[in-house]
Design an enzyme around this catalytic site. Structure first.
Site, PDB file in Angstrom:
ATOM      1  N   THR A 103       0.866  -1.182   0.000  1.00 34.66           N
ATOM      2  CA  THR A 103       0.000   0.000   0.000  1.00 34.66           C
ATOM      3  C   THR A 103       0.901   1.230   0.000  1.00 34.66           C
ATOM      4  OG1 THR A 103      -1.781  -1.120   1.193  1.00 34.66           O
ATOM      5  CG2 THR A 103      -1.771   1.285   1.256  1.00 34.66           C
ATOM      6  N   LYS A 178      -7.556   1.217  -2.894  1.00 32.40           N
ATOM      7  CA  LYS A 178      -7.138   0.869  -1.528  1.00 32.40           C
ATOM      8  C   LYS A 178      -7.322   2.063  -0.594  1.00 32.40           C
ATOM      9  CE  LYS A 178      -5.410  -1.434   1.920  1.00 32.40           C
ATOM     10  NZ  LYS A 178      -4.088  -2.078   1.943  1.00 32.40           N
ATOM     11  N   LYS A 246       0.142   5.598   8.353  1.00 29.94           N
ATOM     12  CA  LYS A 246       0.854   5.717   7.081  1.00 29.94           C
ATOM     13  C   LYS A 246      -0.136   5.736   5.927  1.00 29.94           C
ATOM     14  CE  LYS A 246       2.180   2.290   4.783  1.00 29.94           C
ATOM     15  NZ  LYS A 246       1.717   1.486   3.586  1.00 29.94           N
TER      16      LYS A 246
END
Length: 297
Positions: A103, A178, A246
């Protein structure tokens, strides 16, 4: 031993809690797998469990492989395993395929995809959802970006650890999807944390409450799979708060780029910052409830 028809020489870069079981499913499916990890002991441990081979650099891992997969930490980690004299691109041949399960930002995805194309390497960004349990059980959901023909090459190999995979568009579309996933999870986690904390404060049996409401409009994967540990105050498992922050930073930065407003996501990101300050950086994302309990106790 001759490989079965349809099997590939595959390199897998990153032997973390996601990458190691994903690579294990590839090996179990019959693919010839070479692994790399920055901490060599993890790669060697994987080989002891699954056979295959361990390489000392991404370039070495990629040599002779039709497909190279990566599941590492962040943008810089991905650049590190792709680029440079020891990077995977240096060992890949024209016509090979790089599949990125990390990701990361759409920006680094487009940057590295462009670098790959210059070398005649195809690229599919393919971030996953389902967490460590999904990786271990081969039940990940994979969101992909790339050319249709490249996705068509990737899909049969990813099937070793996928419950569902789908092409969402051109390069970068997988990472954007995502981001949508993580925005949803952040909101769900905060709502579930407030609900479970409220149930306890109101003197209700939290388990009984969930038994009733999980089959209705309020139900979710998070409710089914996280309510018991939340009610027990247990968070030493699952997807870490540090990683969620993150991911949310990526979401918030991309929202600026596309002109989208994410006020709730920005607020919940700060709540996760509070959890980090409580020492919960490695706690599961459901630990937003710990923050609420601290505020109300």
């Amino acid at each position: 031993m001759q490989r079965e028809v349809g099997m590939a020489n595959v390199a897998f870069l990153g032997m973390g809690v996601m990458g190691a079981p994903m690579a294990g499913h590839l090996a179990a499916a019959g693919h010839a797998v070479t692994v790399f990890n920055r901490t060599a002991a993890k790669a060697e441990s994987w080989v002891a469990d699954h056979k295959g081979k361990a390489a000392t650099t991404p370039r070495e891992a990629a040599l002779g492989c039709e497909i190279v997969m990566a599941c590492v930490g962040n943008d810089d980690d991905l650049r590190g395993v792709c680029l440079g004299d020891d990077g995977a691109f240096a060992g890949m041949t024209e016509g090979s395929l790089f599949i990125d399960h990390t990701t990361v930002s759409a920006e680094v995805t487009r940057e590295l995809a462009a670098a790959a194309v210059e070398k005649g390497i195809a690229w599919v960004d393919a971030p996953v959802s389902g967490g460590q349990a999904g990786a271990e059980n081969g039940q990940l959901v994979i969101m992909c970006g790339g050319a249709q023909e490249d996705y068509d090459r990737a899909e049969p190999v990813m099937a070793a650890f996928a419950k569902l995979s789908q092409r969402m568009g051109d390069v970068g579309a997988g990472q954007l999807t995502k981001m949508v996933n993580q925005i949803c999870i952040a909101g769900l986690m905060q709502g579930l944390s407030e609900a479970m904390n409220f149930a306890q404060k109101a003197g209700l049996d939290g388990e009984a409450v969930v038994d009733v409401i999980q089959g209705g409009a309020a139900g979710s994967w998070q409710m089914v799979n996280r309510h018991k540990t939340m009610l027990a105050g247990e968070y030493e498992h699952g997807f870490a708060v540090d990683w969620m922050r993150k991911d949310l930073a990526i979401c918030l930065a991309e929202a600026e780029n596309v002109g989208a407003s994410l006020p709730g996501t920005a607020l919940i990101d700060q709540y996760y910052k509070d959890v980090q300050a409580m020492g919960g950086g490695r706690w599961d994302t459901s630990s937003l409830m710990a923050r609420l309990k601290k505020l109300s106790d």
